[in-house]
Scaffold this motif. Structure first.
Motif, PDB file in Angstrom:
ATOM      1  N   LYS B  26      15.492  -1.307 -23.379  1.00  0.00           N
ATOM      2  CA  LYS B  26      16.186  -0.045 -23.145  1.00  0.00           C
ATOM      3  C   LYS B  26      15.277   1.168 -23.344  1.00  0.00           C
ATOM      4  O   LYS B  26      15.257   2.083 -22.527  1.00  0.00           O
ATOM      5  CB  LYS B  26      17.383   0.034 -24.093  1.00  0.00           C
ATOM      6  CG  LYS B  26      18.317   1.165 -23.792  1.00  0.00           C
ATOM      7  CD  LYS B  26      19.528   1.100 -24.699  1.00  0.00           C
ATOM      8  CE  LYS B  26      20.383   2.335 -24.495  1.00  0.00           C
ATOM      9  NZ  LYS B  26      21.568   2.315 -25.324  1.00  0.00           N
ATOM     10  N   ASP B  27      14.528   1.171 -24.415  1.00  0.00           N
ATOM     11  CA  ASP B  27      13.652   2.314 -24.680  1.00  0.00           C
ATOM     12  C   ASP B  27      12.550   2.431 -23.640  1.00  0.00           C
ATOM     13  O   ASP B  27      12.220   3.524 -23.192  1.00  0.00           O
ATOM     14  CB  ASP B  27      13.030   2.209 -26.074  1.00  0.00           C
ATOM     15  CG  ASP B  27      14.030   2.559 -27.162  1.00  0.00           C
ATOM     16  OD1 ASP B  27      15.107   3.086 -26.814  1.00  0.00           O
ATOM     17  OD2 ASP B  27      13.744   2.308 -28.338  1.00  0.00           O
ATOM     18  N   THR B  80       0.896  -4.508 -23.621  1.00  0.00           N
ATOM     19  CA  THR B  80       1.637  -3.906 -24.706  1.00  0.00           C
ATOM     20  C   THR B  80       3.085  -4.380 -24.678  1.00  0.00           C
ATOM     21  O   THR B  80       3.644  -4.645 -23.633  1.00  0.00           O
ATOM     22  CB  THR B  80       1.641  -2.388 -24.562  1.00  0.00           C
ATOM     23  OG1 THR B  80       2.014  -2.105 -23.232  1.00  0.00           O
ATOM     24  CG2 THR B  80       0.286  -1.837 -24.838  1.00  0.00           C
ATOM     25  N   VAL B  81       3.631  -4.458 -25.829  1.00  0.00           N
ATOM     26  CA  VAL B  81       5.016  -4.885 -25.949  1.00  0.00           C
ATOM     27  C   VAL B  81       5.727  -3.832 -26.765  1.00  0.00           C
ATOM     28  O   VAL B  81       5.239  -3.418 -27.798  1.00  0.00           O
ATOM     29  CB  VAL B  81       5.088  -6.222 -26.711  1.00  0.00           C
ATOM     30  CG1 VAL B  81       6.519  -6.573 -27.033  1.00  0.00           C
ATOM     31  CG2 VAL B  81       4.461  -7.316 -25.883  1.00  0.00           C
ATOM     32  N   PRO B  82       6.846  -3.358 -26.280  1.00  0.00           N
ATOM     33  CA  PRO B  82       7.556  -2.363 -27.065  1.00  0.00           C
ATOM     34  C   PRO B  82       7.945  -2.922 -28.430  1.00  0.00           C
ATOM     35  O   PRO B  82       8.309  -4.088 -28.534  1.00  0.00           O
ATOM     36  CB  PRO B  82       8.803  -2.061 -26.237  1.00  0.00           C
ATOM     37  CG  PRO B  82       8.728  -2.888 -25.028  1.00  0.00           C
ATOM     38  CD  PRO B  82       7.511  -3.725 -25.056  1.00  0.00           C
ATOM     39  N   VAL B  83       7.838  -2.071 -29.419  1.00  0.00           N
ATOM     40  CA  VAL B  83       8.154  -2.519 -30.772  1.00  0.00           C
ATOM     41  C   VAL B  83       9.549  -3.133 -30.822  1.00  0.00           C
ATOM     42  O   VAL B  83       9.763  -4.192 -31.383  1.00  0.00           O
ATOM     43  CB  VAL B  83       8.100  -1.331 -31.747  1.00  0.00           C
ATOM     44  CG1 VAL B  83       8.500  -1.783 -33.139  1.00  0.00           C
ATOM     45  CG2 VAL B  83       6.719  -0.735 -31.752  1.00  0.00           C
ATOM     46  N   GLU B  84      10.441  -2.416 -30.174  1.00  0.00           N
ATOM     47  CA  GLU B  84      11.829  -2.868 -30.162  1.00  0.00           C
ATOM     48  C   GLU B  84      11.920  -4.316 -29.685  1.00  0.00           C
ATOM     49  O   GLU B  84      12.543  -5.156 -30.297  1.00  0.00           O
ATOM     50  CB  GLU B  84      12.613  -2.000 -29.175  1.00  0.00           C
ATOM     51  CG  GLU B  84      14.058  -1.893 -29.497  1.00  0.00           C
ATOM     52  CD  GLU B  84      14.317  -0.592 -30.218  1.00  0.00           C
ATOM     53  OE1 GLU B  84      15.179   0.145 -29.781  1.00  0.00           O
ATOM     54  OE2 GLU B  84      13.630  -0.312 -31.214  1.00  0.00           O
ATOM     55  N   ALA B  85      11.256  -4.564 -28.571  1.00  0.00           N
ATOM     56  CA  ALA B  85      11.323  -5.896 -27.985  1.00  0.00           C
ATOM     57  C   ALA B  85      10.673  -6.912 -28.912  1.00  0.00           C
ATOM     58  O   ALA B  85      11.141  -8.034 -29.048  1.00  0.00           O
ATOM     59  CB  ALA B  85      10.630  -5.894 -26.635  1.00  0.00           C
ATOM     60  N   ALA B  86       9.602  -6.491 -29.563  1.00  0.00           N
ATOM     61  CA  ALA B  86       8.882  -7.427 -30.413  1.00  0.00           C
ATOM     62  C   ALA B  86       9.676  -7.761 -31.670  1.00  0.00           C
ATOM     63  O   ALA B  86       9.660  -8.881 -32.138  1.00  0.00           O
ATOM     64  CB  ALA B  86       7.522  -6.835 -30.792  1.00  0.00           C
ATOM     65  N   GLU B  87      10.377  -6.769 -32.173  1.00  0.00           N
ATOM     66  CA  GLU B  87      11.024  -7.015 -33.452  1.00  0.00           C
ATOM     67  C   GLU B  87      12.436  -7.568 -33.363  1.00  0.00           C
ATOM     68  O   GLU B  87      12.864  -8.295 -34.214  1.00  0.00           O
ATOM     69  CB  GLU B  87      10.984  -5.771 -34.332  1.00  0.00           C
ATOM     70  CG  GLU B  87      11.873  -4.644 -33.859  1.00  0.00           C
ATOM     71  CD  GLU B  87      11.564  -3.363 -34.600  1.00  0.00           C
ATOM     72  OE1 GLU B  87      12.375  -2.440 -34.515  1.00  0.00           O
ATOM     73  OE2 GLU B  87      10.522  -3.314 -35.276  1.00  0.00           O
ATOM     74  N   ASN B  88      13.156  -7.188 -32.326  1.00  0.00           N
ATOM     75  CA  ASN B  88      14.513  -7.735 -32.260  1.00  0.00           C
ATOM     76  C   ASN B  88      14.738  -8.550 -31.015  1.00  0.00           C
ATOM     77  O   ASN B  88      15.487  -8.149 -30.174  1.00  0.00           O
ATOM     78  CB  ASN B  88      15.618  -6.682 -32.193  1.00  0.00           C
ATOM     79  CG  ASN B  88      15.322  -5.414 -32.906  1.00  0.00           C
ATOM     80  OD1 ASN B  88      14.981  -5.495 -34.059  1.00  0.00           O
ATOM     81  ND2 ASN B  88      15.477  -4.282 -32.260  1.00  0.00           N
ATOM     82  N   LEU B  89      14.093  -9.633 -30.915  1.00  0.00           N
ATOM     83  CA  LEU B  89      14.440 -10.477 -29.786  1.00  0.00           C
ATOM     84  C   LEU B  89      15.252 -11.645 -30.294  1.00  0.00           C
ATOM     85  O   LEU B  89      14.782 -12.381 -31.127  1.00  0.00           O
ATOM     86  CB  LEU B  89      13.180 -10.991 -29.083  1.00  0.00           C
ATOM     87  CG  LEU B  89      12.700 -10.127 -27.940  1.00  0.00           C
ATOM     88  CD1 LEU B  89      11.453 -10.733 -27.321  1.00  0.00           C
ATOM     89  CD2 LEU B  89      13.743  -9.922 -26.872  1.00  0.00           C
TER      90      LEU B  89
END
Lengths: 264, 172
Positions: B26-27, B80-89
């Motif tokens: 989303k971000d 690069t991977v968005p932090v969001e995606a990396a942390e809450n998958l």
């Protein structure tokens, strides 16, 4: 009536509204006569419906303010004095560079927009980490024992509301910090160490163009930077720690930096 | 506020929808929209009054998306991977999604961005082949083959997902 020979191509045309209305009946008849094609048509039609349904909700979401403001207030000024309007800003950029062997970091959903500013920031932070954090003898200029002094000094020189996050819960102890040259203003580097001897560093600088966040690795096996940037400040974190641990450390640090900034 | 800005504001929901399909996170999707709006506003003169801004905005966004993909592929495995995606998958929202929704999102993410864009353009955004080809900057024939291959691929992935789920249920 001579029925033209339809193909699977026509299934797509019909589905996407590209088939002339006068061919429609003919096409339907062809489908009836070809059960395999009829089944395919049904599946594609159903998939298209599912796609629309999945994304229908987005249209109803209120647009984030940062998007509407972009239109109503115009694009941000290109040239911005580095301190303008950032009294309440936390830190320009905070970067953790963590030094544990192994670049456990495979890009999974890697379609992230990457502007040059972010790359530059991440590269500088990784550079600072590689230069200082791994230099066991001369890592810091000012030790972490007098934390208020360290924070005061770095805040004053960088123009940031800078705090050295407490990362004890994550197993890291503050070694100290140092000042680094930056493009517009000096940058600050904080270095932490855990019991196993792994070092991570936080890089902060009063630069930032737009709101963004991401992860950056310069080369395979090298340290990773997790960063945050915002209009007038940013924060990012870097390291070769396993991704999960680095993310955990980054989150904890970021929370503390936000809390410190908000409290002022 | 002037007419042009009002018209652009009205397109934000559609731009967000398309960006979400392209990027899933989303971000990251909203970042793409924000960059597109920013670019659009600096080039308002390129847009003729009276013309619907939709095609113009989608074209801008498509160019930015392509740039972004090029950068990612240049960087190879270190994308690069968005932090969001990396942390809450999976993300909180994803967890609430039904299996069916998640299957669609997974399948869409698995196919090539070119095919994903082509399918979304016509099947969800409702552009004609001519409009979509124009926005994507490709010949209509290329668009058609991307749509056709993309749909086959998507269907194959959805079939696989359904099969895996069936196995799981049977194993219980």
């Amino acid at each position: 009536m001579t029925q033209r020979e339809y193909t699977i191509r026509d299934i797509h045309l019909a589905l996407d509204g590209e088939m002339p209305a006068e061919e429609r009946a003919d096409f339907e008849a062809w489908l009836e006569a070809n059960p395999e094609m009829k089944a395919k048509n049904a599946r594609f039609t159903d998939d298209a419906r599912r796609l629309r349904e999945v994304f229908a909700g987005v249209l109803k979401e209120p647009a984030p303010e940062r998007l509407t403001e972009m239109v109503t207030e115009g694009p941000p000024r290109i040239a911005r004095s580095w301190l303008a309007g950032r009294q309440s800003a936390v830190a320009a950029a905070v970067i953790f560079a963590a030094g544990i062997a192994g670049g456990y970091f495979a890009g999974s959903s890697g379609l992230r927009m990457q502007a040059e500013a972010e790359n530059e920031l991440a590269e500088k932070a990784i550079g600072a980490y590689v230069t200082y954090a791994v230099d066991r003898g001369h890592t810091v200029e000012v030790g972490g024992t007098d934390k208020p002094y360290l924070e005061g000094w770095l805040s004053k020189r960088t123009g940031l509301k800078l705090v050295a996050p407490d990362l004890a819960n994550e197993g890291f102890e503050l070694l100290g910090g140092r000042l680094l040259p930056g493009a517009e203003s000096p940058a600050a580097l904080l270095v932490y160490k855990d019991q196993a001897g792994n070092q991570i560093s936080i890089y902060m600088v009063a630069e930032g163009e737009k709101k963004t966040r991401g992860t950056y690795t310069e080369k395979a096996g090298g340290p990773t930077a997790i960063y945050w940037l915002d209009k007038d400040y940013g924060c990012a974190i870097v390291g070769s720690l396993p991704q999960e641990r680095l993310t955990e450390v980054a989150k904890s640090a970021w929370k503390q930096l936000v809390a410190a900034g908000a409290a002022s | 506020m002037d007419e042009k800005k009002t018209a652009i504001l009205a397109e934000i929901p559609r731009l967000r929808r398309y960006a979400r399909a392209l990027l899933r996170d989303k971000d990251a999707a909203d970042d793409l929209v924000q960059d597109s709006l920013e670019r659009a506003l600096t080039r308002l003169d390129n847009w003729r009054t009276g013309e619907n801004p939709r095609r113009w905005l989608f074209t801008i966004m498509h160019h930015l998306f392509v740039d972004q993909m090029r950068k990612v592929s240049r960087r190879g495995g270190n994308a690069t991977v968005p932090v969001e995606a990396a942390e809450n998958l999976p993300s909180a929202a994803t967890q609430q999604d039904s299996f069916a929704v998640r299957d669609i999102l997974d399948a869409l993410e698995a196919i090539s961005p070119e095919r994903r864009a082509a399918i979304m353009m016509v099947a969800v955004e409702g552009f004609s082949y001519a409009e979509a080809a124009n926005i994507l900057g490709i010949p209509a024939g290329t668009l058609m083959s991307r749509i056709a291959r993309g749909r086959e691929e998507l269907r194959g992935l959805l079939d696989d997902a359904a099969r895996r789920r069936t196995f799981r249920i049977v194993e219980r």
